[in-house]
Scaffold this motif. Structure first.
Motif, short mmCIF file in Angstrom:
data_model
loop_
_atom_site.label_atom_id
_atom_site.label_comp_id
_atom_site.label_asym_id
_atom_site.label_seq_id
_atom_site.Cartn_x
_atom_site.Cartn_y
_atom_site.Cartn_z
N GLY A 47 0.72 -1.13 -0.08
CA GLY A 47 0.08 -0.08 -0.18
C GLY A 47 0.72 1.21 -0.08
O GLY A 47 0.43 2.08 -0.73
N TRP A 51 1.16 3.99 -3.01
CA TRP A 51 0.70 5.37 -2.64
C TRP A 51 1.98 6.07 -3.37
O TRP A 51 1.55 7.28 -3.98
N GLN A 132 -2.63 6.07 -6.75
CA GLN A 132 -2.53 6.39 -5.24
C GLN A 132 -3.61 6.00 -4.30
O GLN A 132 -3.43 5.68 -3.27
N TYR A 133 -4.97 5.96 -4.77
CA TYR A 133 -5.85 5.77 -3.85
C TYR A 133 -5.98 4.12 -3.70
O TYR A 133 -6.68 3.83 -2.71
N TRP A 134 -5.42 3.40 -4.47
CA TRP A 134 -5.41 2.11 -4.29
C TRP A 134 -4.46 1.61 -3.12
O TRP A 134 -4.37 0.49 -2.34
N GLY A 135 -3.31 2.49 -3.05
CA GLY A 135 -2.47 2.46 -1.69
C GLY A 135 -3.34 2.68 -0.51
O GLY A 135 -3.01 1.81 0.52
N ILE A 136 -4.48 3.46 -0.57
CA ILE A 136 -5.03 3.62 0.70
C ILE A 136 -5.84 2.11 0.83
O ILE A 136 -6.01 1.78 2.06
N ALA A 137 -6.47 1.56 -0.29
CA ALA A 137 -7.18 0.38 -0.05
C ALA A 137 -6.33 -0.86 0.50
O ALA A 137 -6.89 -1.34 1.18
N GLY A 139 -3.74 -0.46 2.43
CA GLY A 139 -3.54 -0.35 3.79
C GLY A 139 -4.66 -0.59 4.55
O GLY A 139 -4.37 -1.14 5.73
N VAL A 140 -5.74 -0.44 4.20
CA VAL A 140 -7.07 -0.69 5.19
C VAL A 140 -7.00 -2.15 4.91
O VAL A 140 -7.41 -2.87 6.05
#
Length: 150
Positions: A47, A51, A132-137, A139-140
């Motif tokens: 993640g 990001w 970059q938003y897939w990095g947040i996903a 991480g979650v």
């Protein structure tokens, strides 16, 4: 159907690398068993990598390209105005004065800048979501994975 655009596939590759690394670590340190938190930690690293890669590809690189394009195009338009050869193209009136040519060139430059900004931004996507938003996903998902290992 377009699944990814640009380097958007990197999110999947980073997640797959986390899974493969987890399997290799388990086989090396605890054959036939499990190691808690390894997959979650691997997803967390994937993640973070996703990001920073997404930010570099979708934000930083377009800003540098935009600055280079703007500088070159502004100099080109200024040269056309200075030489008296500026024209917006067919269907547009020719400037009658040097000042009018400068105003028309500035207007054209602003229109081109707006088009460049939208064309250069968020070009690397996976399922139409910027990288970059897939990095947040990821991480979650890593947090859920670590919680499930408790």
């Amino acid at each position: 159907m377009i699944i990814w655009r640009g380097w958007g596939i990197l999110a999947v590759i980073y997640a797959a690398a986390a899974f493969v690394t987890e399997r290799l670590l388990i086989d090396a340190f605890n054959p036939g068993g499990e190691l808690p938190f390894v997959f979650g930690f691997g997803l967390l690293l994937a993640g973070v990598a996703t990001w920073f890669t997404g930010v570099a590809l979708n934000r930083n690189m377009p800003k540098r390209k935009f600055a280079a394009l703007s500088t070159a195009r502004e100099a080109e338009l200024a040269e056309y105005v200075a030489n008296g050869t500026f024209s917006r193209g067919p269907g547009h009136p020719l400037p009658q004065t040097h000042q009018e040519a400068r105003v028309m060139a500035d207007t054209l430059f602003e229109e081109e800048q707006a088009a460049w900004l939208s064309a250069l931004s968020n070009r690397h996507t996976l399922f139409f979501i910027p990288l970059q938003y897939w990095g947040i996903a990821l991480g979650v998902l890593s947090i859920f994975s670590m919680i499930s290992d408790i």
